[in-house]
Design an enzyme around this catalytic site. Structure first.
Site, short mmCIF file in Angstrom:
data_model
loop_
_atom_site.label_atom_id
_atom_site.label_comp_id
_atom_site.label_asym_id
_atom_site.label_seq_id
_atom_site.Cartn_x
_atom_site.Cartn_y
_atom_site.Cartn_z
N MET A 2 0.84 -1.20 0.00
CA MET A 2 0.00 0.00 0.00
C MET A 2 0.88 1.25 0.00
O MET A 2 0.41 2.35 0.31
CB MET A 2 -0.94 0.00 1.20
CG MET A 2 -1.93 -1.18 1.13
SD MET A 2 -3.48 -0.89 1.98
CE MET A 2 -2.90 -0.63 3.63
N ASN A 30 4.11 3.94 0.90
CA ASN A 30 4.81 4.48 2.06
C ASN A 30 5.85 3.46 2.54
O ASN A 30 5.86 3.03 3.68
CB ASN A 30 3.83 4.85 3.19
CG ASN A 30 4.53 5.69 4.24
OD1 ASN A 30 4.64 5.31 5.39
ND2 ASN A 30 5.04 6.83 3.83
N HIS A 54 9.55 -3.27 3.63
CA HIS A 54 9.09 -3.56 2.26
C HIS A 54 10.27 -3.86 1.35
O HIS A 54 10.21 -4.75 0.50
CB HIS A 54 8.33 -2.36 1.69
CG HIS A 54 7.06 -2.03 2.39
ND1 HIS A 54 6.92 -0.94 3.21
CD2 HIS A 54 5.85 -2.64 2.38
CE1 HIS A 54 5.69 -0.89 3.67
NE2 HIS A 54 5.02 -1.91 3.19
O1 PAF Z 1 -0.35 -5.91 3.46
C1 PAF Z 1 -0.72 -4.96 2.75
O2 PAF Z 1 0.00 -3.97 2.57
C2 PAF Z 1 -2.09 -5.00 2.09
O3 PAF Z 1 -3.02 -5.64 2.91
C3 PAF Z 1 -2.07 -5.64 0.69
C4 PAF Z 1 -1.66 -7.11 0.75
C5 PAF Z 1 -1.11 -4.87 -0.21
C6 PAF Z 1 -3.46 -5.58 0.07
O4 PAF Z 1 -3.91 -4.27 -0.08
#
Ligand code: PAF
Length: 282
Positions: free
Chosen positions: A30, A32, A37
């Site tokens: 999502m 940010n 990540h």
């Molecule tokens: O974990 C997340 O960031 C969200 O739940 C995802 C898997 C990108 C779905 O919007």
């Protein structure tokens, strides 16, 4: 790194890779993005020839009183970080691309059983939104493998159920949680914490470690859950749950040979809701 916001361009780019026999990994996010990540992207990079990362703040997985409006959106910084982490393509769908009939009129994907309890009980509809958007993302990207963080433990179980039940030909890879020096799990929501709250937030990880030690020392699940909630409340949290479960999120039984456990916490500090978990052998 390519940045793509058009579904036809996404498809033709990935189709060309596939024709060249390249293996495609996918990391849904999502945005940010932080070091946590980036570590998912690095894991994807190690397992595939091309890495696609989606950045989409999905409206259908937020409840009416949750933080959809204030969820931080930082696409330029995300692009810089993703490029450095080794992503090949950043997929930036619009709400219209993702939900052609609108988020209120979407075909919904609802996963049973593993969505009951824990996050499912405290965030009604959340996993319907997650499963709905992830199914769409899988259809758009059609990756060979997809990487999800262990921090969202129940979400990972939901995705595994979804993939098996809908027969997506996608390998799901689980990535370890990255932590700050004091143990706080990295999360985009950590930035909501005030200066005073930030050091106290690490109590969640300390409490998970205490839960592990208490179970291993022979305390009952009920006693550990009650004491953990009490500890968190004393530290200033409003507790949604502090739970001991089997890795499949069922209630632990006491039978021999079934020693794997996970401790899970969701709690609010001021306006910030934090979740974390710790897997261990009982
Ligand atoms: O974990 C997340 O960031 C969200 O739940 C995802 C898997 C990108 C779905 O919007």
């Amino acid at each position: 790194m390519l940045t793509v916001d058009d579904l036809a361009v996404l498809r033709s780019t990935i189709d060309a890779w596939r024709r060249d026999g390249l293996r495609v990994a996918f990391v849904p996010t999502m945005g940010n993005l932080h070091a946590g990540h980036h570590s998912l992207v690095e894991l994807a990079r190690a397992r595939a020839d091309r890495v696609v990362v989606s950045v989409f703040v999905n409206p259908t997985q937020f409840g009416p009183n949750e933080d959809f409006g204030r969820y931080p959106r930082t696409p330029e910084a995300d692009a810089t970080g993703l490029s450095a982490a080794g992503a090949d393509l950043m997929w930036l769908p619009t709400v219209e691309t993702m939900y052609p009939y609108g988020p209120q009129a979407t075909v919904e994907v609802r996963v049973p059983h593993v969505t009951e309890g824990l996050e499912g009980a405290h965030r009604p509809g959340h996993f319907d939104g997650v499963a709905t958007v992830v199914a769409r993302l899988f259809n758009q990207v059609r990756p060979d493998l997809a990487v999800f963080g262990r921090k969202d433990y129940q979400q990972l179980a939901v995705i595994r159920y979804l993939v098996r039940d809908l027969a997506f030909p996608i390998e799901i890879v689980a990535a370890d949680t990255l932590r700050e020096a004091d143990g706080l799990a990295m999360s985009s929501r950590n930035q909501y914490l005030s200066e005073q709250e930030r050091p106290r937030a690490a109590e969640i990880h300390r409490c998970l470690q205490w839960m592990r030690q208490a179970v291993q020392a022979g305390s009952t699940r009920e006693a550990v859950e009650a004491e953990a909630s009490q500890r968190l409340q004393t530290a200033g949290f409003v507790v949604d749950y502090a739970a001991i479960r089997r890795p499949d999120l069922g209630l632990p039984d006491t039978g021999p040979g079934d020693a794997a456990r996970v401790a899970l916490i969701a709690a609010r500090l001021g306006k910030t809701r934090l979740i974390d978990n710790l897997e261990f052998a009982a």
